[in-house]
Design an enzyme around this catalytic site. Sequence first.
Site, PDB file in Angstrom:
ATOM      1  N   TYR A   1       4.496   6.024 -22.079  1.00  0.00           N
ATOM      2  CA  TYR A   1       4.163   7.409 -21.687  1.00  0.00           C
ATOM      3  C   TYR A   1       4.614   8.384 -22.773  1.00  0.00           C
ATOM      4  CZ  TYR A   1       3.714  11.730 -19.041  1.00  0.00           C
ATOM      5  OH  TYR A   1       3.355  12.998 -18.640  1.00  0.00           O
TER       6      TYR A   1
ATOM      7  N   SER B   1       3.652  16.637 -22.972  1.00  0.00           N
ATOM      8  CA  SER B   1       4.823  16.574 -22.093  1.00  0.00           C
ATOM      9  C   SER B   1       6.058  16.759 -22.957  1.00  0.00           C
ATOM     10  CB  SER B   1       4.889  15.195 -21.417  1.00  0.00           C
ATOM     11  OG  SER B   1       6.190  14.959 -20.883  1.00  0.00           O
TER      12      SER B   1
HETATM   13  N1  LIG Z   1       3.885  16.547 -13.378  1.00  0.00           N
HETATM   14  C1  LIG Z   1       4.723  16.501 -14.406  1.00  0.00           C
HETATM   15  O1  LIG Z   1       5.955  16.476 -14.260  1.00  0.00           O
HETATM   16  C2  LIG Z   1       4.161  16.473 -15.798  1.00  0.00           C
HETATM   17  C3  LIG Z   1       5.037  16.723 -16.874  1.00  0.00           C
HETATM   18  C4  LIG Z   1       4.529  16.678 -18.166  1.00  0.00           C
HETATM   19  C5  LIG Z   1       3.184  16.425 -18.366  1.00  0.00           C
HETATM   20  N2  LIG Z   1       2.366  16.174 -17.303  1.00  0.00           N
HETATM   21  C6  LIG Z   1       0.951  15.879 -17.570  1.00  0.00           C
HETATM   22  O2  LIG Z   1       0.140  16.745 -16.824  1.00  0.00           O
HETATM   23  C7  LIG Z   1      -1.163  16.182 -16.682  1.00  0.00           C
HETATM   24  C8  LIG Z   1      -1.652  16.356 -15.257  1.00  0.00           C
HETATM   25  O3  LIG Z   1      -0.868  15.555 -14.394  1.00  0.00           O
HETATM   26  P1  LIG Z   1      -0.286  16.091 -13.020  1.00  0.00           P
HETATM   27  O4  LIG Z   1       1.196  16.142 -13.176  1.00  0.00           O
HETATM   28  O5  LIG Z   1      -1.008  17.310 -12.576  1.00  0.00           O
HETATM   29  O6  LIG Z   1      -0.574  14.836 -12.077  1.00  0.00           O
HETATM   30  P2  LIG Z   1      -1.678  14.536 -10.967  1.00  0.00           P
HETATM   31  O7  LIG Z   1      -1.602  15.527  -9.856  1.00  0.00           O
HETATM   32  O8  LIG Z   1      -1.511  13.098 -10.647  1.00  0.00           O
HETATM   33  O9  LIG Z   1      -3.027  14.785 -11.740  1.00  0.00           O
HETATM   34  C9  LIG Z   1      -3.606  13.850 -12.594  1.00  0.00           C
HETATM   35  C10 LIG Z   1      -5.094  14.112 -12.609  1.00  0.00           C
HETATM   36  O10 LIG Z   1      -5.696  13.151 -13.490  1.00  0.00           O
HETATM   37  C11 LIG Z   1      -6.746  12.508 -12.787  1.00  0.00           C
HETATM   38  N3  LIG Z   1      -6.896  11.134 -13.218  1.00  0.00           N
HETATM   39  C12 LIG Z   1      -5.985  10.134 -13.147  1.00  0.00           C
HETATM   40  N4  LIG Z   1      -6.517   8.995 -13.590  1.00  0.00           N
HETATM   41  C13 LIG Z   1      -7.785   9.291 -13.964  1.00  0.00           C
HETATM   42  C14 LIG Z   1      -8.856   8.521 -14.480  1.00  0.00           C
HETATM   43  N5  LIG Z   1      -8.722   7.211 -14.711  1.00  0.00           N
HETATM   44  N6  LIG Z   1     -10.041   9.143 -14.729  1.00  0.00           N
HETATM   45  C15 LIG Z   1     -10.196  10.458 -14.489  1.00  0.00           C
HETATM   46  N7  LIG Z   1      -9.219  11.238 -14.004  1.00  0.00           N
HETATM   47  C16 LIG Z   1      -8.034  10.657 -13.739  1.00  0.00           C
HETATM   48  C17 LIG Z   1      -6.358  12.575 -11.319  1.00  0.00           C
HETATM   49  O11 LIG Z   1      -7.507  12.530 -10.487  1.00  0.00           O
HETATM   50  P3  LIG Z   1      -8.111  11.239  -9.738  1.00  0.00           P
HETATM   51  O12 LIG Z   1      -6.949  10.414  -9.283  1.00  0.00           O
HETATM   52  O13 LIG Z   1      -8.910  11.864  -8.647  1.00  0.00           O
HETATM   53  O14 LIG Z   1      -8.960  10.573 -10.755  1.00  0.00           O
HETATM   54  C18 LIG Z   1      -5.730  13.939 -11.243  1.00  0.00           C
HETATM   55  O15 LIG Z   1      -6.732  14.917 -11.074  1.00  0.00           O
HETATM   56  C19 LIG Z   1      -1.025  14.724 -17.133  1.00  0.00           C
HETATM   57  O16 LIG Z   1      -1.543  14.589 -18.446  1.00  0.00           O
HETATM   58  C20 LIG Z   1       0.483  14.504 -17.146  1.00  0.00           C
HETATM   59  O17 LIG Z   1       0.862  13.495 -18.055  1.00  0.00           O
HETATM   60  C21 LIG Z   1       2.825  16.201 -16.032  1.00  0.00           C
END
Ligand SMILES: NC(=O)c1ccc[n+]([C@@H]2O[C@H](COP(=O)([O-])OP(=O)(O)OC[C@H]3O[C@@H](n4cnc5c(N)ncnc54)[C@H](OP(=O)(O)O)[C@@H]3O)[C@@H](O)[C@H]2O)c1
Length: 265
Positions: free
Chosen positions: A155, A142
């Site tokens: 985070y 991130s």
């Molecule tokens: N969105 C942003 O602004 C942003 C910015 C920078 C970085 N990121 C990073 O991008 C990555 C993906 O996040 P996203 O933004 O796409 O959010 P998201 O839609 O909430 O996706 C997170 C994914 O991780 C899974 N997950 C969460 N807890 C888990 C667990 N205990 N075991 C297995 N799977 C788990 C969730 O599935 P389940 O709930 O079904 O398990 C979901 O598929 C993350 O590493 C996040 O830190 C996001």
Amino acid sequence: MSTSSQKIAVVTGASSGIGAVYADRLAKRGYDLVLIARRTERLQSLAAKIARTHGVKVAPMIADLETEAGQASIEQFLSNNSAVSVLVNNAGIARLAPISDGPLQDSLSQIALNITALTRLTHAVLPGLKSRNEGLIINVSSVLAVNSLPISSVYSGSKAFVLAFSRGLQQELANTGVRVQVVLPAATATEVWDRSGVPLAALAPESVMSTEDLVDAALSALDKGENISWPSVADTEVIERFESARLALFATSQTGKVAPRLLPA
Ligand SMILES: NC(=O)c1ccc[n+]([C@@H]2O[C@H](COP(=O)([O-])OP(=O)(O)OC[C@H]3O[C@@H](n4cnc5c(N)ncnc54)[C@H](OP(=O)(O)O)[C@@H]3O)[C@@H](O)[C@H]2O)c1
């Protein structure tokens, strides 16, 4: 990247957001998929849709990667499956609150998923990739890896780990056919926000990227050879200045002497 449909790409956190788009795009590139998350129905319906659309094999694996049992089950799969050639360490959570107000468990959950699971899965997949001298690990960090807010101590720390870990791995694997890319998204429109304590609606809409744009840009960066990808940064000179300043700061610290300003008066 290879387009052989015999090869498997494993995507953690594939049930929504960035991971779901990685799954679609890697299937489009010809990979069979193993998709990991906790929400069974969502993962199964995404798997069926991707298999239909791209004609590849897609297997959902339900695992809670915050837990010892969930991490161990995926480790076992990765270490025993020689068809795995891509691992996308994408699963992550954000719990955005001051440390003094938030429960300890929120901090521990972020560390378990964002750091421990990512490290364990990398350990599990790497010997096979190295012995086959080919493969790819994509680690989702991130932009908060390089900036901490009053609500993001853990985070930001977890994502700084992902960046530092990936930099080290890139050097470790420099003379092999195994590649590591680290991706640093800025705000992206996913469910992570509403679950984090900061609703997506609170962000300025113009500051938020779509998941499709983010993943397509990161894969385009991969194709262009960018191993540290800042998909929302237009001015590459800023990235270069940051890298040079970082290396200069490290080099200038290797003096063995106390900095003069800190010597007793
Ligand atoms: N969105 C942003 O602004 C942003 C910015 C920078 C970085 N990121 C990073 O991008 C990555 C993906 O996040 P996203 O933004 O796409 O959010 P998201 O839609 O909430 O996706 C997170 C994914 O991780 C899974 N997950 C969460 N807890 C888990 C667990 N205990 N075991 C297995 N799977 C788990 C969730 O599935 P389940 O709930 O079904 O398990 C979901 O598929 C993350 O590493 C996040 O830190 C996001």
